[in-house]
Scaffold this active site. Structure first.
Site, short mmCIF file in Angstrom:
data_model
loop_
_atom_site.label_atom_id
_atom_site.label_comp_id
_atom_site.label_asym_id
_atom_site.label_seq_id
_atom_site.Cartn_x
_atom_site.Cartn_y
_atom_site.Cartn_z
N ASP A 145 31.06 50.67 41.07
CA ASP A 145 29.79 49.40 40.38
C ASP A 145 27.89 50.05 40.47
OD1 ASP A 145 31.86 47.93 41.29
OD2 ASP A 145 31.52 46.99 42.80
N ASP A 193 40.22 38.80 37.97
CA ASP A 193 39.70 37.70 39.29
C ASP A 193 40.23 37.15 39.70
OD1 ASP A 193 37.66 40.32 39.70
OD2 ASP A 193 35.93 39.20 38.66
#
Lengths: 209, 259
Positions: B11, B130
């Site tokens: 990330d 997600d």
């Protein structure tokens, strides 16, 4: 000498040119990219990369005159390394479209026809490359060495003596072919980590014999 | 035969590496390019860089970042976060990313998937999703719902249906990230991963929940995944790539061991 020669990477609007350029830089090879047939004709060493589709690649090469320049440099004995689409359109034809290909090596590019539903197309990922005949560019590749592939078609040379390495995806297919001063890989050495970079480094030293 | 892949997700926030737990409370842990290079040398098969700020102002920073990564690592990597258009995807691809990940913007406008696949190819178009477990309803029969905006906004979309739609629209690969499992280190969401992997014919990357090497083994076997994505277990030094791969190799999983 070979290692001092600048590599000319053919830019014909077929992606990933810069990946190849960066990989050449990583192995200390001087390289330039060009789409100019005149410069290709004067090259000492050529990488012919490419991703995408054979029909559009061939159309672009014909439109720009790069097809003739590549054929002439090949005939002149200049070392040529084809990658992916560059390994497919050096043959006579491709099932991807009705167009003629460059015809540098007798053979045809064909689509995977797989019965096993678990095998996916495109063949994408890391797969073992098994050397069938020794070649200077394959020196040092051994059991279990894997390279990165992304493709739905593969080259099928007419003559088995042009097949230097195979990989298996439902069937054994040609992963690397060679003919005179031409060598070509269906896999991407520029995306295959250390083993791929080593192959490129050997190309910088290869005199085409 | 293709190898199963070990994928590491980094990330990235403003060019720095961050790891989130349940998508909140992110903290920076270092230089992502140096990390990527280290993982590359240690045998990771593929990397994913996720721009967690994903703001428009950040676009140019991200392009520079991708160029830098591409000059340092010579394996495939993908980039995700805030990709809203073909132009975004093409720029990242041209900067050196092998693939791009779309997520929220594709839920908002699903044609985005086919547009990007048309421009850079299905093999370079990854649909990331997600997913959160919910009580099954008429609209969400699988009991798994798509959530967006970093896992906080429910959509009412069934995850299984969305995966199938994504493949039809031209996605060449799916990342299935379980919000429930993410950050728990209790293992991947095996049922979710298997359900989707069995319903599509494109590769599936399982994400969220890796805590031990056994978890990778489980999701690559019982979970039917083609690739296992890890983050914190390598970022915080609990395991190296080599340790994870040696474990998988030792249990008979075909993984790339020569690098």
């Amino acid at each position: 000498m070979g290692a001092g020669k600048v590599i000319t990477i053919i830019d014909y609007n077929a992606g990933n040119i810069r990946s190849v350029l960066r990989a050449c830089a990583e192995v200390g090879a001087g390289a330039v990219t060009t789409g100019d047939p005149a410069l290709v004709s004067k090259a000492n060493k050529i990488i012919f990369p490419g991703v995408g589709a054979a029909p559009s690649a061939m159309a672009y090469l014909q439109k720009t005159g790069l097809d003739v320049a590549i054929k002439n440099t090949f005939k002149a004995g200049i070392p040529v390394l084809g990658i992916c689409i560059g390994a497919q359109i050096v043959l006579d034809s491709s099932e991807e479209g009705p167009q003629k290909c460059l015809g540098l090596v007798p053979g045809k590019t064909v689509r995977f026809r797989l019965n096993d539903k678990l095998l996916k197309i495109p063949h994408m990922g890391w797969n073992e490359v098994v050397v069938k005949q020794p070649h200077p560019l394959l020196d040092g590749i051994g059991a279990g060495d894997e390279f990165y592939f992304v493709h739905s078609f593969y080259p099928r040379p007419d003559n088995q003596q042009n097949v230097y390495a195979v990989a298996n995806h439902g069937i054994d297919f040609c992963a690397a072919l060679g003919y005179r001063n031409l060598f070509a890989t269906q896999f991407h050495p520029e995306k295959s980590g250390r083993l791929g970079l080593e192959l490129l480094e050997r190309f910088t030293r290869w005199e085409g014999r | 035969m293709l190898s199963k892949r070990l994928v590491i997700c980094l990330d990235v926030r403003g060019g720095k590496l961050a790891k989130s737990v349940k998508f909140v409370d992110t903290k920076d842990i270092g230089d992502p390019v140096a990390r990527a290079r280290r993982y590359y040398e240690d045998g990771v098969d593929e990397l994913v860089f996720y721009d967690i700020t994903a703001s428009r102002e950040n676009r140019d920073i991200m392009i520079d970042f991708v160029e830098e990564v591409a000059s340092q690592i010579f394996i495939p990597f993908s980039v995700g976060g805030g990709i809203r258009s073909v132009a975004d995807a093409t720029r990242l691809r041209n900067a050196g990313a092998e693939k791009v990940n779309v997520n929220t913007a594709a839920v908002a406008r699903q044609e985005l998937i086919s547009e990007i696949a048309g421009a850079i190819g299905s093999q370079s178009t990854i649909l990331s999703m997600d997913v959160r477990r919910v009580t099954p309803t008429q609209d969400i029969p699988s009991g798994y719902e798509i959530v967006v905006n970093g896992g906080v906004t429910p959509t009412g979309i069934d995850a299984l249906g969305w995966a199938v739609t994504g493949e039809k629209l031209g996605a060449g690969e799916l990342v299935i990230n379980s919000i429930d499992a993410d950050g728990t280190k209790d293992g991947y969401a095996l049922n979710l991963t298997r359900m989707i992997a069995d319903a599509v014919s494109i590769p599936v990357i399982a994400s969220g929940g890796a805590g031990k090497p056994e978890h990778l083994y489980d999701v690559l076997t019982a979970g039917h995944a083609d690739a296992a994505l890890v983050a914190s277990i390598v970022h915080y030094g609990e395991y190296t790539c080599r340790q994870l791969k040696e474990y998988l190799h030792g249990r008979g999983i075909k993984v790339r061991m020569n690098y």
